[in-house]
Design a protein around this motif. Structure first.
Motif, PDB file in Angstrom:
ATOM      1  N   SER A 296       0.818  -1.217   0.000  1.00 11.21           N
ATOM      2  CA  SER A 296       0.000   0.000   0.000  1.00 11.21           C
ATOM      3  C   SER A 296       0.848   1.262   0.000  1.00 11.21           C
ATOM      4  O   SER A 296       0.310   2.362  -0.127  1.00 11.21           O
ATOM      5  CB  SER A 296      -0.939  -0.001   1.213  1.00 11.21           C
ATOM      6  OG  SER A 296      -0.208  -0.071   2.419  1.00 11.21           O
ATOM      7  N   THR A 297       2.164   1.120   0.155  1.00  5.16           N
ATOM      8  CA  THR A 297       3.067   2.274   0.120  1.00  5.16           C
ATOM      9  C   THR A 297       4.287   1.915  -0.721  1.00  5.16           C
ATOM     10  O   THR A 297       4.546   0.746  -1.006  1.00  5.16           O
ATOM     11  CB  THR A 297       3.548   2.667   1.531  1.00  5.16           C
ATOM     12  OG1 THR A 297       4.260   1.569   2.110  1.00  5.16           O
ATOM     13  CG2 THR A 297       2.379   3.039   2.428  1.00  5.16           C
ATOM     14  N   LEU A 298       5.030   2.940  -1.118  1.00  6.39           N
ATOM     15  CA  LEU A 298       6.273   2.717  -1.836  1.00  6.39           C
ATOM     16  C   LEU A 298       7.349   2.214  -0.878  1.00  6.39           C
ATOM     17  O   LEU A 298       7.217   2.312   0.341  1.00  6.39           O
ATOM     18  CB  LEU A 298       6.733   4.009  -2.506  1.00  6.39           C
ATOM     19  CG  LEU A 298       5.782   4.595  -3.553  1.00  6.39           C
ATOM     20  CD1 LEU A 298       6.371   5.861  -4.159  1.00  6.39           C
ATOM     21  CD2 LEU A 298       5.446   3.589  -4.643  1.00  6.39           C
ATOM     22  N   TYR A 299       8.410   1.669  -1.431  1.00  5.88           N
ATOM     23  CA  TYR A 299       9.541   1.230  -0.622  1.00  5.88           C
ATOM     24  C   TYR A 299      10.398   2.425  -0.211  1.00  5.88           C
ATOM     25  O   TYR A 299      10.369   3.497  -0.829  1.00  5.88           O
ATOM     26  CB  TYR A 299      10.409   0.250  -1.411  1.00  5.88           C
ATOM     27  CG  TYR A 299       9.765  -1.095  -1.672  1.00  5.88           C
ATOM     28  CD1 TYR A 299       9.677  -2.044  -0.655  1.00  5.88           C
ATOM     29  CD2 TYR A 299       9.254  -1.411  -2.919  1.00  5.88           C
ATOM     30  CE1 TYR A 299       9.089  -3.283  -0.892  1.00  5.88           C
ATOM     31  CE2 TYR A 299       8.669  -2.640  -3.171  1.00  5.88           C
ATOM     32  CZ  TYR A 299       8.591  -3.573  -2.157  1.00  5.88           C
ATOM     33  OH  TYR A 299       8.009  -4.797  -2.393  1.00  5.88           O
ATOM     34  N   THR A 300      11.190   2.215   0.823  1.00  3.15           N
ATOM     35  CA  THR A 300      12.226   3.162   1.241  1.00  3.15           C
ATOM     36  C   THR A 300      13.566   2.434   1.199  1.00  3.15           C
ATOM     37  O   THR A 300      13.603   1.190   1.138  1.00  3.15           O
ATOM     38  CB  THR A 300      11.969   3.669   2.667  1.00  3.15           C
ATOM     39  OG1 THR A 300      12.121   2.566   3.582  1.00  3.15           O
ATOM     40  CG2 THR A 300      10.577   4.266   2.805  1.00  3.15           C
ATOM     41  N   PRO A 301      14.686   3.157   1.254  1.00  2.00           N
ATOM     42  CA  PRO A 301      15.983   2.470   1.329  1.00  2.00           C
ATOM     43  C   PRO A 301      16.064   1.499   2.500  1.00  2.00           C
ATOM     44  O   PRO A 301      16.654   0.420   2.369  1.00  2.00           O
ATOM     45  CB  PRO A 301      16.970   3.625   1.474  1.00  2.00           C
ATOM     46  CG  PRO A 301      16.316   4.769   0.763  1.00  2.00           C
ATOM     47  CD  PRO A 301      14.851   4.615   1.082  1.00  2.00           C
ATOM     48  N   ALA A 302      15.470   1.855   3.635  1.00  2.00           N
ATOM     49  CA  ALA A 302      15.499   0.964   4.797  1.00  2.00           C
ATOM     50  C   ALA A 302      14.741  -0.329   4.520  1.00  2.00           C
ATOM     51  O   ALA A 302      15.154  -1.408   4.976  1.00  2.00           O
ATOM     52  CB  ALA A 302      14.912   1.673   6.015  1.00  2.00           C
ATOM     53  N   ASP A 303      13.658  -0.248   3.768  1.00  2.00           N
ATOM     54  CA  ASP A 303      12.906  -1.454   3.418  1.00  2.00           C
ATOM     55  C   ASP A 303      13.749  -2.401   2.568  1.00  2.00           C
ATOM     56  O   ASP A 303      13.822  -3.610   2.829  1.00  2.00           O
ATOM     57  CB  ASP A 303      11.640  -1.099   2.628  1.00  2.00           C
ATOM     58  CG  ASP A 303      10.628  -0.321   3.437  1.00  2.00           C
ATOM     59  OD1 ASP A 303      10.562  -0.509   4.666  1.00  2.00           O
ATOM     60  OD2 ASP A 303       9.905   0.496   2.828  1.00  2.00           O
ATOM     61  N   LEU A 304      14.380  -1.871   1.548  1.00  2.00           N
ATOM     62  CA  LEU A 304      15.127  -2.713   0.615  1.00  2.00           C
ATOM     63  C   LEU A 304      16.373  -3.313   1.258  1.00  2.00           C
ATOM     64  O   LEU A 304      16.782  -4.426   0.908  1.00  2.00           O
ATOM     65  CB  LEU A 304      15.518  -1.914  -0.626  1.00  2.00           C
ATOM     66  CG  LEU A 304      14.371  -1.432  -1.520  1.00  2.00           C
ATOM     67  CD1 LEU A 304      14.920  -0.738  -2.758  1.00  2.00           C
ATOM     68  CD2 LEU A 304      13.443  -2.571  -1.923  1.00  2.00           C
ATOM     69  N   THR A 305      16.999  -2.592   2.177  1.00  2.00           N
ATOM     70  CA  THR A 305      18.244  -3.079   2.778  1.00  2.00           C
ATOM     71  C   THR A 305      18.023  -3.770   4.123  1.00  2.00           C
ATOM     72  O   THR A 305      18.996  -4.111   4.810  1.00  2.00           O
ATOM     73  CB  THR A 305      19.247  -1.930   2.972  1.00  2.00           C
ATOM     74  OG1 THR A 305      18.656  -0.904   3.787  1.00  2.00           O
ATOM     75  CG2 THR A 305      19.661  -1.336   1.629  1.00  2.00           C
ATOM     76  N   ALA A 306      16.761  -3.984   4.499  1.00  2.27           N
ATOM     77  CA  ALA A 306      16.491  -4.698   5.752  1.00  2.27           C
ATOM     78  C   ALA A 306      17.200  -6.042   5.736  1.00  2.27           C
ATOM     79  O   ALA A 306      17.076  -6.816   4.792  1.00  2.27           O
ATOM     80  CB  ALA A 306      14.997  -4.897   5.923  1.00  2.27           C
ATOM     81  N   GLY A 307      17.995  -6.311   6.775  1.00  2.00           N
ATOM     82  CA  GLY A 307      18.763  -7.549   6.864  1.00  2.00           C
ATOM     83  C   GLY A 307      20.233  -7.389   6.524  1.00  2.00           C
ATOM     84  O   GLY A 307      21.030  -8.303   6.788  1.00  2.00           O
ATOM     85  N   PHE A 308      20.628  -6.242   5.984  1.00  2.00           N
ATOM     86  CA  PHE A 308      22.034  -6.056   5.599  1.00  2.00           C
ATOM     87  C   PHE A 308      22.952  -6.071   6.811  1.00  2.00           C
ATOM     88  O   PHE A 308      24.048  -6.644   6.768  1.00  2.00           O
ATOM     89  CB  PHE A 308      22.205  -4.746   4.834  1.00  2.00           C
ATOM     90  CG  PHE A 308      23.611  -4.504   4.344  1.00  2.00           C
ATOM     91  CD1 PHE A 308      24.035  -5.038   3.138  1.00  2.00           C
ATOM     92  CD2 PHE A 308      24.516  -3.756   5.084  1.00  2.00           C
ATOM     93  CE1 PHE A 308      25.322  -4.831   2.673  1.00  2.00           C
ATOM     94  CE2 PHE A 308      25.807  -3.544   4.635  1.00  2.00           C
ATOM     95  CZ  PHE A 308      26.212  -4.080   3.425  1.00  2.00           C
ATOM     96  N   GLU A 309      22.507  -5.455   7.882  1.00  2.00           N
ATOM     97  CA  GLU A 309      23.365  -5.366   9.066  1.00  2.00           C
ATOM     98  C   GLU A 309      23.697  -6.743   9.626  1.00  2.00           C
ATOM     99  O   GLU A 309      24.818  -6.980  10.093  1.00  2.00           O
ATOM    100  CB  GLU A 309      22.667  -4.508  10.137  1.00  2.00           C
ATOM    101  CG  GLU A 309      23.544  -4.202  11.339  1.00  2.00           C
ATOM    102  CD  GLU A 309      22.894  -3.229  12.297  1.00  2.00           C
ATOM    103  OE1 GLU A 309      23.268  -3.252  13.487  1.00  2.00           O
ATOM    104  OE2 GLU A 309      22.019  -2.455  11.864  1.00  2.00           O
ATOM    105  N   ARG A 310      22.763  -7.662   9.542  1.00  2.00           N
ATOM    106  CA  ARG A 310      22.995  -9.014  10.071  1.00  2.00           C
ATOM    107  C   ARG A 310      23.603  -9.955   9.030  1.00  2.00           C
ATOM    108  O   ARG A 310      24.497 -10.723   9.337  1.00  2.00           O
ATOM    109  CB  ARG A 310      21.670  -9.613  10.568  1.00  2.00           C
ATOM    110  CG  ARG A 310      21.027  -8.854  11.706  1.00  2.00           C
ATOM    111  CD  ARG A 310      19.785  -9.581  12.193  1.00  2.00           C
ATOM    112  NE  ARG A 310      18.848  -9.852  11.100  1.00  2.00           N
ATOM    113  CZ  ARG A 310      17.975  -8.956  10.627  1.00  2.00           C
ATOM    114  NH1 ARG A 310      17.930  -7.744  11.169  1.00  2.00           N
ATOM    115  NH2 ARG A 310      17.155  -9.276   9.653  1.00  2.00           N
ATOM    116  N   GLY A 311      23.096  -9.881   7.792  1.00  2.00           N
ATOM    117  CA  GLY A 311      23.484 -10.874   6.793  1.00  2.00           C
ATOM    118  C   GLY A 311      24.187 -10.345   5.580  1.00  2.00           C
ATOM    119  O   GLY A 311      24.390 -11.088   4.602  1.00  2.00           O
ATOM    120  N   GLY A 312      24.571  -9.046   5.586  1.00  2.00           N
ATOM    121  CA  GLY A 312      25.244  -8.483   4.431  1.00  2.00           C
ATOM    122  C   GLY A 312      24.338  -8.427   3.215  1.00  2.00           C
ATOM    123  O   GLY A 312      23.112  -8.539   3.320  1.00  2.00           O
TER     124      GLY A 312
END
Length: 369
Positions: free
Chosen positions: A82-98
């Motif tokens: 229902s909303t557009l993506y944000t950079p945080a949405d697309l990169t969710a998981g990077f901090e833990r799994g690269g």
């Protein structure tokens, strides 16, 4: 109420309608309705898209005249965003799994494993539903932008995806995005790396931060180095945070090119599965004009798609088509030599075509400055 009164996308909006005891004719999108009593609420011709409902409540709603379209649970992405993506949405998981652990990467791998651009029936339906949701969210977002009292034009910036960070063309595109934003325009790109990332980067950063950020990003110049490339972008965003939802402008990427790291400098990201829909959407949205920086096949495709729209005036009046780097567009890929005689035959007034080597001239042509 919000700018789309027929759509309910938050629980706060829902409560306003529940007080009226009627959801008739409305679309309710992506809400967790567990525990909410809808038994005494009129729901004839209501549409519940991707909402969390018990089987019993869903059956009751359908029995009383509503339509219920649930999430398709096999996919790692929402089938009714229902909303557009944000950079945080697309990169969710990077901090833990690269890079391999990011949401964006997981969706791309799912896309590839399920047929890529030729998916089987269940996946094809999921992708079309997802892209329909993005269509709707983008329409809402652009409507909100255009309704603002000081809204400027939506200007597209197209160009080569392989341009490394730190190159002359990359820096020029960043300067262009920065200047367009300062002139009040909304910068729109195709959401990839290279020139596209640079334009959104320039739109994102304040004046004093741009030179140092450009230097910082040169430590990871090539998008094929996924991990350091993404980490460098996240570091810049962390160093220069912004609470403004449109900071960096808008990008419209696709998972067809999901092997390229996400461009993380657009504030709003309309990511599609269908590249054909995505390409048409970019050009349809960029009614304020388009700047074409040097590029290859993808950029040339966009040039002539834009020319077709301008020739037939199919999406309304087109802004100017600006070609940045006169030598490239007259000697390397001489598109002007084709466009001018084509537009001379246009049934309506076509877009104006300009060639320039000057970013400031390009901005002035687009914004009237």
């Amino acid at each position: 109420m919000d700018a789309t009164p027929d759509e309910i996308e938050t629980l706060a909006e829902l409560r306003l309608w529940l007080d009226k005891r009627s959801l008739a004719g409305l679309a309710v999108q992506g809400l967790d309705l567990t525990g909410i009593d809808l038994s005494g609420v009129a729901v004839d011709d209501a549409l519940f898209l991707g909402c969390r409902l018990s089987t019993e409540v869903a059956a009751d709603l359908v029995g009383r005249g509503a339509s219920v379209v649930p999430e398709l649970a096999h996919a790692p992405y929402p089938t009714h965003p229902s909303t557009l993506y944000t950079p945080a949405d697309l990169t969710a998981g990077f901090e833990r799994g690269g890079f391999a652990g990011m949401y964006d990467t997981a969706v791309y791998e799912h896309f590839v494993e399920h047929g890529g651009p030729l998916p089987p029936i269940r996946e094809a339906l999921s992708q079309r539903l997802h892209d329909h949701g993005i269509d709707n969210a983008l329409t809402d977002a652009l409507g909100a932008w255009k309704s603002a009292p000081d809204a400027g034009p939506v200007v597209g910036v197209m160009g080569g995806h392989a341009e490394p960070r730190g190159s002359v063309a990359y820096r020029e595109a960043a300067a262009l995005g920065h200047a367009l934003t300062r002139a009040g325009a909304l910068v729109l790109t195709g959401g990839g790396p290279g020139v596209m990332e640079a334009a959104n980067l320039g739109a994102y950063l304040p004046d004093a931060a741009l030179p140092s950020a450009l230097e910082e990003l040169t430590a990871a110049p090539y998008f094929a180095d996924h991990e350091p490339y993404t980490a460098a972008a996240l570091a810049v965003r962390s160093r220069y945070p912004s609470a403004e939802p449109w900071a960096g402008g808008l990008s419209i990427p696709t998972w067809l090119y999901g092997h390229e790291p996400a461009n993380l400098f657009a504030g709003q990201i309309a990511k599609y599965f269908s590249n054909a829909i995505r390409e048409d959407t970019i050009l349809r949205a960029a009614r304020g004009g388009i700047v074409f920086a040097p590029g290859k096949a993808g950029t040339v495709q966009e040039v002539f798609q834009a020319a077709t729209k301008a020739f037939y005036n199919s999406d309304g009046a087109s802004g100017p088509m600006i070609f940045l780097d006169r030598r490239y567009w007259t000697e390397v890929l001489p598109v002007e030599a084709l466009l001018r005689p084509l537009f001379a035959q246009a049934p309506t007034e076509p877009a104006r075509v300009h060639l320039t080597d000057d970013v400031d001239e390009a901005v002035a042509l687009l914004t009237g400055g």
